[in-house]
Scaffold this active site. Structure first.
Site, PDB file in Angstrom:
ATOM      1  N   ILE A  28       0.832  -1.209   0.000  1.00  0.00           N
ATOM      2  CA  ILE A  28       0.000   0.000   0.000  1.00  0.00           C
ATOM      3  C   ILE A  28       0.872   1.268   0.000  1.00  0.00           C
ATOM      4  O   ILE A  28       0.595   2.222  -0.727  1.00  0.00           O
ATOM      5  CB  ILE A  28      -0.944  -0.022   1.227  1.00  0.00           C
ATOM      6  CG1 ILE A  28      -2.000  -1.126   1.049  1.00  0.00           C
ATOM      7  CG2 ILE A  28      -1.602   1.329   1.437  1.00  0.00           C
ATOM      8  CD1 ILE A  28      -2.884  -1.355   2.271  1.00  0.00           C
ATOM      9  N   ASP A  47      11.831   2.942   4.424  1.00  0.00           N
ATOM     10  CA  ASP A  47      11.482   1.535   4.648  1.00  0.00           C
ATOM     11  C   ASP A  47      12.693   0.808   5.224  1.00  0.00           C
ATOM     12  O   ASP A  47      13.832   1.098   4.873  1.00  0.00           O
ATOM     13  CB  ASP A  47      11.067   0.884   3.325  1.00  0.00           C
ATOM     14  CG  ASP A  47      10.222  -0.366   3.539  1.00  0.00           C
ATOM     15  OD1 ASP A  47       9.034  -0.351   3.166  1.00  0.00           O
ATOM     16  OD2 ASP A  47      10.761  -1.372   4.084  1.00  0.00           O
ATOM     17  N   ASP A  73      14.707   2.183   9.892  1.00  0.00           N
ATOM     18  CA  ASP A  73      13.967   1.344  10.842  1.00  0.00           C
ATOM     19  C   ASP A  73      13.177   2.299  11.735  1.00  0.00           C
ATOM     20  O   ASP A  73      13.758   2.995  12.584  1.00  0.00           O
ATOM     21  CB  ASP A  73      14.938   0.498  11.672  1.00  0.00           C
ATOM     22  CG  ASP A  73      14.209  -0.345  12.720  1.00  0.00           C
ATOM     23  OD1 ASP A  73      12.971  -0.254  12.806  1.00  0.00           O
ATOM     24  OD2 ASP A  73      14.898  -1.076  13.455  1.00  0.00           O
ATOM     25  N   ASN A 100       2.744   4.427   7.861  1.00  0.00           N
ATOM     26  CA  ASN A 100       2.158   3.250   7.192  1.00  0.00           C
ATOM     27  C   ASN A 100       2.939   1.973   7.501  1.00  0.00           C
ATOM     28  O   ASN A 100       2.389   0.868   7.422  1.00  0.00           O
ATOM     29  CB  ASN A 100       2.159   3.548   5.680  1.00  0.00           C
ATOM     30  CG  ASN A 100       1.930   2.333   4.819  1.00  0.00           C
ATOM     31  OD1 ASN A 100       0.802   1.894   4.635  1.00  0.00           O
ATOM     32  ND2 ASN A 100       3.007   1.756   4.281  1.00  0.00           N
ATOM     33  N   SER A 155      -6.416  -0.335  11.075  1.00  0.00           N
ATOM     34  CA  SER A 155      -6.904  -1.535  10.392  1.00  0.00           C
ATOM     35  C   SER A 155      -8.324  -1.845  10.865  1.00  0.00           C
ATOM     36  O   SER A 155      -8.675  -1.580  12.028  1.00  0.00           O
ATOM     37  CB  SER A 155      -5.981  -2.700  10.745  1.00  0.00           C
ATOM     38  OG  SER A 155      -6.659  -3.934  10.646  1.00  0.00           O
ATOM     39  N   TYR A 168      -1.184  -7.370  16.795  1.00  0.00           N
ATOM     40  CA  TYR A 168      -1.509  -6.455  15.695  1.00  0.00           C
ATOM     41  C   TYR A 168      -2.736  -5.600  16.042  1.00  0.00           C
ATOM     42  O   TYR A 168      -2.708  -4.373  15.919  1.00  0.00           O
ATOM     43  CB  TYR A 168      -1.766  -7.276  14.431  1.00  0.00           C
ATOM     44  CG  TYR A 168      -2.079  -6.443  13.211  1.00  0.00           C
ATOM     45  CD1 TYR A 168      -1.076  -5.754  12.529  1.00  0.00           C
ATOM     46  CD2 TYR A 168      -3.391  -6.328  12.736  1.00  0.00           C
ATOM     47  CE1 TYR A 168      -1.369  -5.000  11.398  1.00  0.00           C
ATOM     48  CE2 TYR A 168      -3.690  -5.573  11.612  1.00  0.00           C
ATOM     49  CZ  TYR A 168      -2.676  -4.914  10.940  1.00  0.00           C
ATOM     50  OH  TYR A 168      -2.972  -4.161   9.836  1.00  0.00           O
ATOM     51  N   LYS A 172      -2.884  -1.552  16.471  1.00  0.00           N
ATOM     52  CA  LYS A 172      -3.656  -0.720  15.551  1.00  0.00           C
ATOM     53  C   LYS A 172      -4.765   0.047  16.284  1.00  0.00           C
ATOM     54  O   LYS A 172      -5.234   1.082  15.803  1.00  0.00           O
ATOM     55  CB  LYS A 172      -4.233  -1.586  14.422  1.00  0.00           C
ATOM     56  CG  LYS A 172      -3.164  -2.083  13.449  1.00  0.00           C
ATOM     57  CD  LYS A 172      -2.525  -0.906  12.704  1.00  0.00           C
ATOM     58  CE  LYS A 172      -1.458  -1.344  11.727  1.00  0.00           C
ATOM     59  NZ  LYS A 172      -0.863  -0.202  10.999  1.00  0.00           N
ATOM     60  N   PRO A 198      -7.586   1.371   5.957  1.00  0.00           N
ATOM     61  CA  PRO A 198      -7.714   0.779   4.618  1.00  0.00           C
ATOM     62  C   PRO A 198      -8.591  -0.460   4.636  1.00  0.00           C
ATOM     63  O   PRO A 198      -8.641  -1.187   5.627  1.00  0.00           O
ATOM     64  CB  PRO A 198      -6.277   0.350   4.265  1.00  0.00           C
ATOM     65  CG  PRO A 198      -5.408   0.737   5.411  1.00  0.00           C
ATOM     66  CD  PRO A 198      -6.292   1.044   6.579  1.00  0.00           C
TER      67      PRO A 198
HETATM   68  N1  LIG Z   1      -3.171  -4.794   3.057  1.00  0.00           N
HETATM   69  C1  LIG Z   1      -4.280  -4.749   3.799  1.00  0.00           C
HETATM   70  O1  LIG Z   1      -5.268  -5.456   3.537  1.00  0.00           O
HETATM   71  C2  LIG Z   1      -4.364  -3.836   5.007  1.00  0.00           C
HETATM   72  C3  LIG Z   1      -5.605  -3.690   5.648  1.00  0.00           C
HETATM   73  C4  LIG Z   1      -5.700  -2.835   6.735  1.00  0.00           C
HETATM   74  C5  LIG Z   1      -4.573  -2.157   7.178  1.00  0.00           C
HETATM   75  N2  LIG Z   1      -3.383  -2.319   6.535  1.00  0.00           N
HETATM   76  C6  LIG Z   1      -2.238  -1.541   7.017  1.00  0.00           C
HETATM   77  O2  LIG Z   1      -1.742  -0.797   5.904  1.00  0.00           O
HETATM   78  C7  LIG Z   1      -0.330  -0.649   6.023  1.00  0.00           C
HETATM   79  C8  LIG Z   1       0.356  -1.178   4.777  1.00  0.00           C
HETATM   80  O3  LIG Z   1      -0.054  -2.520   4.567  1.00  0.00           O
HETATM   81  P1  LIG Z   1       0.650  -3.443   3.459  1.00  0.00           P
HETATM   82  O4  LIG Z   1      -0.351  -4.467   3.069  1.00  0.00           O
HETATM   83  O5  LIG Z   1       1.281  -2.624   2.416  1.00  0.00           O
HETATM   84  O6  LIG Z   1       1.793  -4.130   4.392  1.00  0.00           O
HETATM   85  P2  LIG Z   1       3.186  -4.842   4.024  1.00  0.00           P
HETATM   86  O7  LIG Z   1       3.508  -5.753   5.147  1.00  0.00           O
HETATM   87  O8  LIG Z   1       3.137  -5.408   2.647  1.00  0.00           O
HETATM   88  O9  LIG Z   1       4.217  -3.631   4.000  1.00  0.00           O
HETATM   89  C9  LIG Z   1       4.706  -3.069   5.186  1.00  0.00           C
HETATM   90  C10 LIG Z   1       5.969  -2.294   4.860  1.00  0.00           C
HETATM   91  O10 LIG Z   1       6.485  -1.820   6.107  1.00  0.00           O
HETATM   92  C11 LIG Z   1       7.889  -2.044   6.106  1.00  0.00           C
HETATM   93  N3  LIG Z   1       8.367  -2.142   7.484  1.00  0.00           N
HETATM   94  C12 LIG Z   1       8.177  -3.153   8.366  1.00  0.00           C
HETATM   95  N4  LIG Z   1       8.839  -2.892   9.498  1.00  0.00           N
HETATM   96  C13 LIG Z   1       9.451  -1.699   9.348  1.00  0.00           C
HETATM   97  C14 LIG Z   1      10.290  -0.896  10.168  1.00  0.00           C
HETATM   98  N5  LIG Z   1      10.663  -1.307  11.390  1.00  0.00           N
HETATM   99  N6  LIG Z   1      10.727   0.280   9.676  1.00  0.00           N
HETATM  100  C15 LIG Z   1      10.384   0.683   8.441  1.00  0.00           C
HETATM  101  N7  LIG Z   1       9.613  -0.033   7.601  1.00  0.00           N
HETATM  102  C16 LIG Z   1       9.149  -1.213   8.056  1.00  0.00           C
HETATM  103  C17 LIG Z   1       8.079  -3.337   5.324  1.00  0.00           C
HETATM  104  O11 LIG Z   1       9.423  -3.478   4.867  1.00  0.00           O
HETATM  105  C18 LIG Z   1       7.062  -3.154   4.217  1.00  0.00           C
HETATM  106  O12 LIG Z   1       7.617  -2.463   3.125  1.00  0.00           O
HETATM  107  C19 LIG Z   1       0.068  -1.355   7.304  1.00  0.00           C
HETATM  108  O13 LIG Z   1       0.096  -0.411   8.365  1.00  0.00           O
HETATM  109  C20 LIG Z   1      -1.071  -2.349   7.530  1.00  0.00           C
HETATM  110  O14 LIG Z   1      -1.204  -2.666   8.896  1.00  0.00           O
HETATM  111  C21 LIG Z   1      -3.251  -3.150   5.475  1.00  0.00           C
END
Ligand SMILES: NC(=O)c1ccc[n+]([C@@H]2O[C@H](COP(=O)([O-])OP(=O)(O)OC[C@H]3O[C@@H](n4cnc5c(N)ncnc54)[C@H](O)[C@@H]3O)[C@@H](O)[C@H]2O)c1
Length: 262
Positions: A28, A47, A73, A100, A155, A168, A172, A198
């Protein structure tokens, strides 16, 4: 995943805005980075996966936009400070922060009594403390400018409370309260703080929480009977970060096809 950028939404006020997107290296966050770049904004992709952050920068530059990928990080305060300094030294401003990054697609799922304590701590460190560190790192620049936008990503699990996911869901839930307090503390500087919620989004990145066959079940439960596209999330985010949304703060913006309400 190919990112389809929907250019039907156009926000002139986003042009040249510097937008820090944590976890923007994939999923996302990567989609958000492309949508901001299409508005003439400058995404700073922070990231923990530095290669992915650099790839997103390269994708945007190849498309004629500007971006900066920085390995960061978010759970490390010094690293978030260095990220903000790098963004300021490259572009002279930070206008938007989208918290995010999360322990999400690689999360360990288990009944809470079996969950390794390190997994619990890691979710808190990244999903809560990471947002706090990043906000602290960028707020001085926003206060000086007298303008800013902070978005904390939550979330739908905070409403449905699915099992095997306590770390989680707890993390959230916390960012919703964090948003409200931050909004009150920062309103005097025209900095708005909102939570973004989202929908269930298949980004092509596998995850334990939603096996492929479950995505269709979510669509059946939604009011809008189709799966979530990145642009369904990106367009509300563009709006909430624009000048047009300057009077909206402390709110939860749910973009989930009506999966959760009431
Ligand atoms: N995909 C969904 O269906 C969904 C639904 C509701 C909420 N969300 C939320 O949306 C956001 C994005 O979701 P996504 O599906 O892209 O997740 P994802 O797990 O694919 O991506 C998460 C990103 O965060 C990075 N990350 C993890 N730990 C980190 C750290 N310590 N420092 C910096 N970066 C770090 C990862 O490298 C990755 O690029 C998240 O907060 C997730 O909780 C996602």
């Amino acid at each position: 995943m190919d990112i389809v950028v929907d250019k039907s939404a156009s926000y002139e006020s986003l042009k040249d805005r510097v937008v820090v997107i944590t976890g923007g290296g994939q999923g996302i966050g990567r989609g958000f980075a492309h949508h901001f770049a299409a508005q003439g904004a400058i995404p700073v992709v922070a990231d923990i996966n530095g290669d992915n952050a650099a790839s997103v920068q390269a994708e945007i530059e190849t498309g004629g936009g500007r971006a900066l990928g920085i390995e960061t990080d978010v759970a490390n305060e010094a690293a978030t400070g260095a990220m903000a300094e790098a963004a300021l030294s490259a572009f002279g401003r930070i206008d938007v922060l989208i918290n995010n990054a999360a322990v999400f697609s690689r999360i360990t799922m288990a009944p809470f009594w079996e969950l390794p304590v390190d997994e619990w701590k890691s979710a808190m460190d990244v999903n809560i403390t990471g947002a706090f560190f990043c906000a602290r790192a960028v707020v001085p620049a926003m206060r000086e400018a007298g303008w800013g936008r902070i978005i904390n990503v939550t979330s739908g699990t905070v409403k449905s409370g699915p099992p095997n996911y306590l770390h989680y869901v707890t993390s959230k839930s916390a960012v919703i309260g964090m948003t409200r307090s931050m909004a009150r503390e920062l309103g005097a500087w025209n900095i708005t703080v909102n939570t973004f919620w989202p929908g269930v989004t298949d980004t092509g990145i596998p995850r334990p929480s939603v096996p492929p066959e479950m995505f269709e079940k979510f669509v059946e439960m939604q009011v809008v009977k189709r799966s979530t596209r990145i642009e369904d999330l990106a367009k509300p985010i563009l709006f909430i970060c624009s000048d047009e949304a300057s009077y909206i703060s402390g709110q939860i913006l749910e973009a989930d096809g009506g999966l959760n309400f009431g």
